[in-house]
Motif scaffolding. Structure first.
Motif, mmCIF file in Angstrom:
data_model
loop_
_atom_site.group_PDB
_atom_site.id
_atom_site.type_symbol
_atom_site.label_atom_id
_atom_site.label_comp_id
_atom_site.label_asym_id
_atom_site.label_seq_id
_atom_site.Cartn_x
_atom_site.Cartn_y
_atom_site.Cartn_z
ATOM 1 N N GLY A 1 108.811 21.687 52.990
ATOM 2 C CA GLY A 1 108.571 20.265 52.734
ATOM 3 C C GLY A 1 109.435 19.345 53.571
ATOM 4 O O GLY A 1 109.577 18.176 53.244
ATOM 5 N N LEU A 2 110.039 19.858 54.634
ATOM 6 C CA LEU A 2 110.933 19.018 55.428
ATOM 7 C C LEU A 2 110.218 18.479 56.660
ATOM 8 O O LEU A 2 109.688 19.251 57.455
ATOM 9 C CB LEU A 2 112.169 19.821 55.854
ATOM 10 N N PRO A 3 110.197 17.139 56.822
ATOM 11 C CA PRO A 3 109.532 16.597 58.005
ATOM 12 C C PRO A 3 110.370 16.902 59.237
ATOM 13 O O PRO A 3 111.588 16.886 59.175
ATOM 14 C CB PRO A 3 109.500 15.093 57.726
ATOM 15 N N GLY A 4 109.708 17.182 60.335
ATOM 16 C CA GLY A 4 110.446 17.318 61.585
ATOM 17 C C GLY A 4 110.945 18.719 61.889
ATOM 18 O O GLY A 4 111.450 18.962 62.971
ATOM 19 N N ARG A 5 110.841 19.650 60.930
ATOM 20 C CA ARG A 5 111.170 21.048 61.234
ATOM 21 C C ARG A 5 109.850 21.795 61.313
ATOM 22 O O ARG A 5 109.355 22.322 60.310
ATOM 23 C CB ARG A 5 112.058 21.655 60.150
ATOM 24 N N HIS A 6 109.264 21.811 62.494
ATOM 25 C CA HIS A 6 107.877 22.256 62.610
ATOM 26 C C HIS A 6 107.682 23.733 62.303
ATOM 27 O O HIS A 6 106.630 24.148 61.854
ATOM 28 C CB HIS A 6 107.356 21.915 64.003
ATOM 29 N N TYR B 1 115.742 25.547 63.263
ATOM 30 C CA TYR B 1 116.700 24.596 63.841
ATOM 31 C C TYR B 1 116.600 24.492 65.356
ATOM 32 O O TYR B 1 117.259 23.641 65.955
ATOM 33 C CB TYR B 1 118.126 25.003 63.470
ATOM 34 N N HIS C 1 115.559 12.764 74.946
ATOM 35 C CA HIS C 1 116.147 13.290 73.709
ATOM 36 C C HIS C 1 115.885 12.360 72.527
ATOM 37 O O HIS C 1 115.730 12.812 71.404
ATOM 38 C CB HIS C 1 117.649 13.502 73.888
ATOM 39 N N TRP D 1 108.995 25.354 60.040
ATOM 40 C CA TRP D 1 108.959 25.538 58.576
ATOM 41 C C TRP D 1 107.806 24.779 57.922
ATOM 42 O O TRP D 1 107.398 25.119 56.806
ATOM 43 C CB TRP D 1 110.263 25.034 57.944
ATOM 44 N N PRO E 1 116.352 18.394 66.857
ATOM 45 C CA PRO E 1 115.535 17.165 66.818
ATOM 46 C C PRO E 1 115.489 16.446 68.157
ATOM 47 O O PRO E 1 114.649 15.577 68.360
ATOM 48 C CB PRO E 1 116.226 16.306 65.760
ATOM 49 N N PHE E 2 116.384 16.794 69.075
ATOM 50 C CA PHE E 2 116.386 16.159 70.397
ATOM 51 C C PHE E 2 115.711 17.045 71.429
ATOM 52 O O PHE E 2 115.812 16.798 72.620
ATOM 53 C CB PHE E 2 117.827 15.863 70.832
ATOM 54 N N LEU F 1 111.876 24.894 49.618
ATOM 55 C CA LEU F 1 113.093 24.326 50.199
ATOM 56 C C LEU F 1 112.835 23.992 51.662
ATOM 57 O O LEU F 1 113.318 23.002 52.188
ATOM 58 C CB LEU F 1 114.248 25.323 50.143
ATOM 59 N N LYS G 1 110.114 8.881 66.046
ATOM 60 C CA LYS G 1 109.309 9.778 65.213
ATOM 61 C C LYS G 1 108.647 9.064 64.025
ATOM 62 O O LYS G 1 108.676 9.554 62.891
ATOM 63 C CB LYS G 1 110.172 10.940 64.694
#
Lengths: 396, 263
Positions: A185-190, A337, B101, A192, A341-342, A182, B249
């Motif tokens: 495999g999520l891009p952008g959540r480093h 989290y 950001h 995890w 992302p920002f 779960l 990104k």
């Protein structure tokens, strides 16, 4: 056999009433959340999963860990585990029930939960999580109950059960692997996005779950004259410490990769969790508590003399349990989290109603566990003569 | 003949099992989709294969002191986006943020200085390879034939898996009932209820009427350009061939459909 849960000592009923009152408080908090919305929790646009999903993830591990007592007994015919196998299976039942409840209370539109079945989405990992968890629940309920019922009747369990027992053993790791998928495999959540997530999950599960069984078995020895067997406890505590050391190593591997590679995005979550960033260090005390508990756990459980002593064994197992819980309960979700992302920090702190609902779910799990364990112990002890004399158990 | 308890239970069990199985098999065969009867686009509809948006950062900055962020206002008014002051619970479809950001991986000091004070409009990127669509357990969010990442507010169960999967923070969740926070309800567009996720939908409802997205239309500087990337001769293709554009990104492989003209 259910009737065995309806008669009990005063202590038993006080415990049951205590759990029921916590469930009631949790239920009231849930009604409030149901009416107002998930806004009553500390979750936010940036930290959109919190305590509920963290506890869900931790408990999937506890559920999967039942395999650590079931596998040696059925697969390797390790007889010493005969008395605690049922504890493992029923622990899995209670844990999976809590998992399902935690996912349910986390839904924004709980009345639509069956949409997951109406619109099957095999590209979503959630689809597989639903399957593995519900099948695992049924398998453990079936195996545990049937074996116990045979014992109740004084016979061996029927042979048709064997395939189900083996299936349950193979199935167990899958629930935690899928749960790790779960996240990983999520891009952008480093925090995890690491292939070691699933093995790390399994290692922490196979230490925290058996640790809970050790604690409960020692407790039952005190309050219910249940003797889990000295050898069984010794083997189980070895499983706990080996798995725990693996888990700590896996965590350190991640820290090595993040910091030796020097890749900024892989480091920020660790930095936020352990030392804080931009004047935010909400979770640092919890993470360091997990570290200290881990050190205590390794000291108490790796040194044979301390592991064999029941007091230090219990303390070591408690340290393992809470260290793992802090890593998954506090670190995993918040770390995934944060930063956002920002690359900003939005602190997350669970609110009182959120904690109330969480405790309510835990109490529900403990109630299920209490009832199932009560039945199991009554059945097990009904065939033997046990006398407690001056605090010492004598068994024929 | 009286029916025995045992056979009654057996029958009930079998019936339940049968109906469950048939539902599951039926669902697997149709992949849970309800086939819509054939429909025709209205003749004035704008039709595309992959809608994209190009944001001219320079123009946006030049006009920002006078425009009053009309794009944001127009979008949020039209789509009944509630105005919630608590930033932890806020809902936004399009908003402005700083360079650091918007492009946090570009940690170059001179770039940050160069773009200091430049507003960057952020919105759903309508990725060509959207992770949010992949993770949704109910297909409440899906990519339509024109490349728009859509939301079915009525199917969403509010699990927020899509919010975890989105690397752009483009999705908002209704933590409370949003209706009290809408100043003036636009009856032409649905309001949402508590417990569902929402985001920009590239004004699919306006495209169907032959109109451009409302933010594009509202911008007095014409800093937002909307078009079909699949159409070789479209304006967006021409611009992207000539000028330096970045996507947020891009290294994550989601293939965003919002481009930022940096020169």
């Amino acid at each position: 056999m259910l009737e065995k849960a309806l008669v009990g000592s005063k202590k038993y009923w006080i415990w049951v009433l205590f759990l029921l009152s916590i469930i009631f408080i949790g239920f009231l908090c849930y009604l409030y959340q149901f009416k107002v919305g998930l806004g009553i929790t500390g979750m936010s646009r940036d930290v959109s999963w919190g305590f509920y999903i963290a506890n869900f993830t931790f408990l999937v591990g506890v559920a999967a860990s039942a395999v650590m007592v079931v596998l040696p007994y059925y697969w390797h015919d390790y007889k010493e585990f005969g008395r605690i196998t049922i504890l493992g299976e029923f622990l899995a039942v209670a844990a999976v029930t809590m998992c399902i409840l935690f996912v349910f209370v986390d839904l924004g539109q709980p009345m639509r939960v069956l949409n997951v079945l109406r619109f099957l989405s095999p590209r979503s990992i959630m689809f597989y999580d639903v399957i593995v968890l519900s099948v695992y629940l049924l398998l453990n309920l079936l195996c545990g109950w049937t074996v116990l019922h045979a014992e109740y009747k004084g016979t061996k369990y029927p042979s048709w059960l064997k395939p189900f027992i083996y299936l349950a053993i193979i199935w167990a790791p899958s629930i935690h692997i899928v749960t790790a998928f779960l996240y990983q495999g999520l891009p952008g959540r480093h925090y995890w996005l690491t292939a070691i997530m699933a093995p790390k999950f399994l290692a922490s599960a196979f230490s925290s779950g058996p640790a809970l069984i050790v604690i409960v078995a020692l407790l039952l020895k005190k309050v219910a004259n249940f003797d889990p067997g000295k050898k069984a406890m010794e083997t189980l505590s070895k499983i706990v410490i080996y798995a725990f050391i693996l888990f700590v190593l896996f965590y350190l591997f991640e820290i090595f990769t993040a910091f030796y590679s020097g890749i900024h995005t892989h480091q920020v979550s660790f930095k936020y969790l352990f030392v804080g960033m931009e004047k935010h260090a909400e979770w640092a005390p919890f993470m360091w508590a997990a570290v200290i508990l881990a050190v205590i756990a390794i000291l108490f459980l790796a040194i044979p003399a301390l592991r064999k002593n029941e007091t230090t064994l219990a303390l070591g197992c408690i340290a393992v349990f809470f260290s793992c819980w802090l890593e998954k309960g506090a670190g995993l979700i918040v770390g995934g989290y944060t930063p956002t992302p920002f690359e900003t920090i939005t602190p997350y702190r669970p609110t009182l109603p959120e904690i109330g609902i969480t405790l309510g779910v835990w109490a529900t799990g403990f109630l299920i566990m209490t009832i199932l364990y009560k039945i199991a112990l009554e059945v097990k002890t009904s065939h033997e003569l046990i006398v407690k004399y001056e605090g010492v158990l004598y068994k024929k | 003949m009286a029916i025995k308890r045992r056979s009654f239970l057996k029958l009930t069990g079998l019936t339940l099992l049968g109906s469950t199985l048939s539902t599951i098999i039926g669902n697997l065969l149709t992949r849970g989709e309800v086939k819509a009867k054939g429909y025709t686009q209205s003749p004035e509809a704008l039709v595309g294969k992959r809608w994209v948006m190009v944001i001219d950062v320079k123009k946006c900055k030049e006009g920002r002191s006078t425009c009053g962020a009309k794009c944001i206002e127009a979008c949020h008014t039209l789509h009944n986006v509630p105005l919630i002051s608590d930033i932890k619970k806020e809902i936004k479809w399009i908003w402005e943020d700083t360079f650091e950001h918007a492009f946090p991986e570009q940690t170059e000091k001179y770039l940050e200085e160069l773009f200091h004070g430049t507003p960057f409009l952020l919105l759903c990127n309508h990725c060509d390879n959207p992770p949010c669509v992949r993770v949704c357990p109910t297909k409440a969010t899906f990519k339509n034939e024109e490349g728009i990442v859509m939301m079915d507010f009525h199917r969403c169960i509010g699990c927020r898996f899509c919010m975890a999967a989105c690397p752009f923070g483009a999705r908002s969740f209704n933590w409370f009932d949003p209706r009290p926070y809408i100043k003036k309800v636009n009856p032409e567009y649905p309001t949402r209820m508590k417990g569902v996720v929402e985001k920009c939908l590239f004004c699919y409802e306006r495209l169907a009427q032959g109109k451009l997205p409302v933010c594009v239309e509202a911008c007095p500087e014409k800093a937002l350009i909307f078009g079909d990337l699949a159409d070789e001769n479209s304006e967006v293709n021409k611009i992207l061939r000539e000028r330096v554009a970045l996507r947020r990104k891009a290294e994550l492989g989601t293939k965003p459909s919002v481009f930022y003209l940096m020169s």
